[in-house]
Design an enzyme around this catalytic site. Structure first.
Site, PDB file in Angstrom:
ATOM      1  CE1 TYR A 193      36.684  36.941  45.671  1.00  0.00           C
ATOM      2  CE2 TYR A 193      38.260  38.748  45.676  1.00  0.00           C
ATOM      3  CZ  TYR A 193      37.147  38.132  46.209  1.00  0.00           C
ATOM      4  OH  TYR A 193      36.491  38.703  47.270  1.00  0.00           O
ATOM      5  CE  LYS A 208      33.554  39.129  45.278  1.00  0.00           C
ATOM      6  NZ  LYS A 208      32.212  38.884  45.853  1.00  0.00           N
TER       7      LYS A 208
END
Length: 245
Positions: free
Chosen positions: A163, A167
């Site tokens: 994750y 990003k």
């Protein structure tokens, strides 16, 4: 009337953003992977007085779905003023760098990074027809490499090998996109709504969806003198809200 498309908008922060933008008089395309789910949400919103909201099916991992959504917006509006790339997934936990499978990491990148690129590139020509186009890519504080390398940061020990890097990659892509569009009236930024209590994190975050959506809108509905190629975070205590990359 300005038109906005929000991906992943049938719940949580995306939904609240759609509601607040509707209240501000914008026409909102509420993006949902499942059209029926999106239409059910819109029906409930309309029953509660919200106007100018339409569900649109868009799966950011499916190019055919994205193109179909683009054609709907093109035929109905002729242009798009604002694109909010909100759809995202957390991925399988735990996400350790030593053991997370490549396939699990790829799955997260497919939505959080490549999905944003697919949507942005597909809708870019409609955005160029706007007098004041805006692209807001919804990121996370976990995408900041500077903060992740700072032992004093309050979320220093929150590491996620899929994750977080997805990003960080999104942040890097946004910088390049903003640079390429700098001579046009675009404003392209990444916005971290902060650690918010949502289904995404089992409602563990301290922030509210109302605050998160308001922050996204604040840094999306900017004027011609607004910043571009910037990273804003609702978790930054500084008044500017500017986060280190």
């Amino acid at each position: 009337m300005k038109t906005v498309l929000i991906t992943g908008a049938n719940r949580s922060i995306g939904l609240e953003t759609a509601k607040q933008l509707s209240e501000k008089g914008l026409f909102v395309y509420l993006g949902s992977r499942n059209l029926e789910n999106g239409e059910n949400v819109v029906k409930e919103l309309q029953e509660n007085g919200f106007q100018n909201i339409k569900a649109i099916e868009i799966d950011v991992t499916n190019p055919e779905s994205i193109t179909k959504a683009k054609n709907i917006v093109k035929n109905e509006q002729g242009k798009l003023d604002i694109l909010i790339n909100n759809a995202g997934i957390l991925g399988v936990n735990p996400q350790t760098a030593a053991e997370a499978s490549v396939n699990d990491i790829k799955e997260v990148f497919e939505t959080n990074f490549f999905g944003v690129i697919n949507v942005t590139q597909t809708f870019l020509d409609l955005l160029k027809k706007s007098d004041s186009p805006r692209i807001s890519n919804i990121t996370s504080g976990l995408g900041s490499l500077t903060l992740h390398n700072d032992p004093t940061w309050k979320y220093y020990h929150v590491k996620a090998a899929a994750y977080g890097p997805s990003k960080s990659a999104l942040n890097a892509y946004t910088i390049v996109l903003a640079y390429e569009l700098r001579e046009l009236p675009f404003k392209v930024n990444v916005i971290d709504p902060g650690y918010t209590a949502t289904d995404f994190n089992h409602h563990s975050g301290p922030g509210s969806v109302e605050s998160a959506a308001s922050f996204i809108i604040k840094h999306t509905l900017t004027d011609e003198n607004g910043p571009t190629g910037q990273y804003f975070s609702n978790d930054i205590e500084d008044e500017s809200g500017i986060s280190p990359w």
